[in-house]
Design a protein around this motif. Structure first.
Motif, short mmCIF file in Angstrom:
data_model
loop_
_atom_site.label_atom_id
_atom_site.label_comp_id
_atom_site.label_asym_id
_atom_site.label_seq_id
_atom_site.Cartn_x
_atom_site.Cartn_y
_atom_site.Cartn_z
N ALA A 28 0.82 -1.21 0.00
CA ALA A 28 0.00 0.00 0.00
C ALA A 28 0.86 1.27 0.00
O ALA A 28 0.44 2.31 -0.51
N LEU A 29 2.06 1.17 0.57
CA LEU A 29 2.93 2.34 0.70
C LEU A 29 3.48 2.79 -0.65
O LEU A 29 3.60 4.00 -0.91
N ILE A 30 3.81 1.84 -1.52
CA ILE A 30 4.45 2.15 -2.80
C ILE A 30 3.39 2.20 -3.89
O ILE A 30 2.72 1.20 -4.17
N PRO A 31 3.21 3.35 -4.53
CA PRO A 31 2.18 3.45 -5.57
C PRO A 31 2.50 2.59 -6.79
O PRO A 31 3.66 2.40 -7.14
N GLN A 32 1.46 2.10 -7.44
CA GLN A 32 1.65 1.31 -8.65
C GLN A 32 1.85 2.19 -9.87
O GLN A 32 2.32 1.72 -10.91
N ARG A 33 1.53 3.45 -9.74
CA ARG A 33 1.71 4.40 -10.84
C ARG A 33 2.18 5.73 -10.27
O ARG A 33 1.62 6.23 -9.30
N PHE A 34 3.22 6.31 -10.85
CA PHE A 34 3.71 7.62 -10.44
C PHE A 34 4.52 8.20 -11.59
O PHE A 34 5.20 7.48 -12.33
N GLY A 35 4.41 9.52 -11.78
CA GLY A 35 5.13 10.16 -12.86
C GLY A 35 4.86 9.47 -14.18
O GLY A 35 3.71 9.26 -14.58
N ASP A 36 5.93 9.08 -14.86
CA ASP A 36 5.84 8.40 -16.15
C ASP A 36 5.92 6.89 -16.00
O ASP A 36 6.06 6.16 -16.98
N ALA B 105 11.47 9.98 -9.00
CA ALA B 105 10.03 10.07 -9.24
C ALA B 105 9.25 9.31 -8.18
O ALA B 105 8.20 9.76 -7.70
N LEU B 106 9.75 8.14 -7.78
CA LEU B 106 9.08 7.35 -6.75
C LEU B 106 9.06 8.09 -5.41
O LEU B 106 8.00 8.22 -4.77
N LEU B 107 10.21 8.60 -4.98
CA LEU B 107 10.29 9.27 -3.69
C LEU B 107 9.46 10.55 -3.68
O LEU B 107 8.91 10.93 -2.64
N ALA B 108 9.35 11.19 -4.83
CA ALA B 108 8.55 12.42 -4.91
C ALA B 108 7.05 12.13 -4.83
O ALA B 108 6.26 13.04 -4.56
N SER B 109 6.67 10.88 -5.02
CA SER B 109 5.24 10.53 -5.07
C SER B 109 4.68 10.08 -3.72
O SER B 109 3.47 9.88 -3.60
N VAL B 110 5.52 9.94 -2.70
CA VAL B 110 5.04 9.43 -1.42
C VAL B 110 5.03 10.53 -0.37
O VAL B 110 5.77 11.52 -0.47
N ALA B 111 4.19 10.39 0.63
CA ALA B 111 4.08 11.37 1.71
C ALA B 111 5.32 11.31 2.62
O ALA B 111 6.08 10.35 2.60
N GLN B 112 5.49 12.34 3.45
CA GLN B 112 6.69 12.47 4.27
C GLN B 112 6.96 11.26 5.16
O GLN B 112 8.10 10.78 5.22
#
Length: 237
Positions: free
Chosen positions: A53-61, A221-228
Motif C-alpha cells: 500500500a505504501l508504494i504506488p503502482q503508478r507515479f510520474g511516467d 520520481a518514486l520518492l517524490a510521489s510518497v508522503a513524508q
C-alpha cells in the motif's frame, strides 16, 4: 578500637574488602547491562504499514508492468529472504519509452544480530551472477543525501544488470557494513531496537552509466510521489 573495624594488615579483612568490591563491580556491570539493553522496538513507534500500500503502482511516467515475469530467483535464496524479512515487495515498472526498472524493498522489524540484512553483493553471486564492481555512491534525491552502493552484475556473460541500493536502519540511511552497525549501536544506547529496510533498484542494460541514470530518475520520481512519513521510511529522516 571496635572489633568491627577492618584491619588492613589482616588477610581475612583484605579478602572481605576484595569480595565486597567484586560484588559491587558485578552489581554495577549488571545494572549497566540492563540499562543498555534495548527494550523498545522502533517498529512499534513507527506504526503498522504495508509495503504494497505504501508504494504506488503508478507515479510520474512509470507504472507497474503487468507483463513482467520477475527476476532471476533461486528458491533457496527466496526461502532465506522470507526468514530474514517480515515484508518483501518486488515489482517491475515500465515508462512510456518502454524502459524497465526492477524495484525490490525488503523490510525487517528487528535488526539485532540475529536478523541481519542480506545484501545484493551476497545474494546476486548466490544466484549465479558475477560481481564486476562494487562502488560507493552518494545520491542527491528527495532533498537529501542518501549513502548508497552501485553494483555491476553479470549472469553468464549475457544478462548485464547494474544495481543501486541503500539501507535504512531505524530512521537513518546507511551504506551498510560498519555504518549499519554504528547506527544500530546508537539506537541501542537509547534503548531502541531498530527496524531495517533495504531499498534496491536494478535494470538490464549493458550500458552501466545509462542504467544508473535511469535508476536515479526512477527513484527520484518514486520518492517524490510518497508522503513524508513514507519518505522517511524509504530514504531516512
Amino acid at each position: 578500637m571496635s572489633d568491627a573495624t577492618l584491619n588492613p594488615a589482616n588477610p581475612l579483612d583484605r579478602q572481605t574488602r576484595r569480595a565486597a568490591l567484586a560484588a559491587l563491580l558485578m552489581g554495577g556491570a549488571a545494572a549497566a547491562a540492563w540499562k543498555l539493553t534495548p527494550t523498545q522496538r522502533m517498529a512499534s513507534l513507527h506504526g503498522d504499514f504495508k509495503l504494497e500500500a505504501l508504494i504506488p503502482q503508478r507515479f510520474g511516467d512509470w507504472q507497474v508492468d503487468a507483463a513482467a515475469v520477475g527476476g532471476v530467483v533461486n528458491p533457496q535464496q527466496e526461502e532465506l529472504l522470507k526468514q530474514l524479512y517480515s515484508q518483501i515487495l518486488t515489482r517491475t515498472y515500465v515508462n512510456a519509452l518502454g524502459q524497465r526498472v526492477m524495484l525490490s524493498i525488503a523490510y525487517g522489524n528487528d535488526q539485532r544480530d540475529g536478523m541481519q540484512m542480506h545484501y545484493p553483493e551476497i545474494c546476486y553471486p548466490a544466484q549465479g551472477f558475477r560481481l564486476a564492481s562494487n562502488a560507493k555512491a552518494d545520491l542527491n534525491l528527495a532533498g537529501r543525501r542518501i549513502p548508497a552502493r552501485r553494483l555491476e552484475t553479470v549472469l553468464a556473460n549475457q544478462r548485464y544488470e547494474p544495481v543501486t541500493y541503500w539501507t535504512v536502519i531505524g530512521e537513518t540511511a546507511v551504506r551498510g557494513g560498519s555504518d549499519k552497525k554504528l547506527a544500530e549501536m546508537r539506537y541501542g544506547f537509547q534503548g531502541l531496537i531498530p527496524d531495517g529496510l533495504l531499498f534496491r533498484v536494478s535494470s538490464v542494460d549493458r550500458d552501466t552509466k545509462a542504467a544508473f541514470e535511469l535508476q536515479d530518475r526512477f527513484t527520484a520520481a518514486l520518492l517524490a510521489s510518497v508522503a513524508q512519513p513514507a519518505l522517511n521510511r524509504l530514504a531516512g529522516a
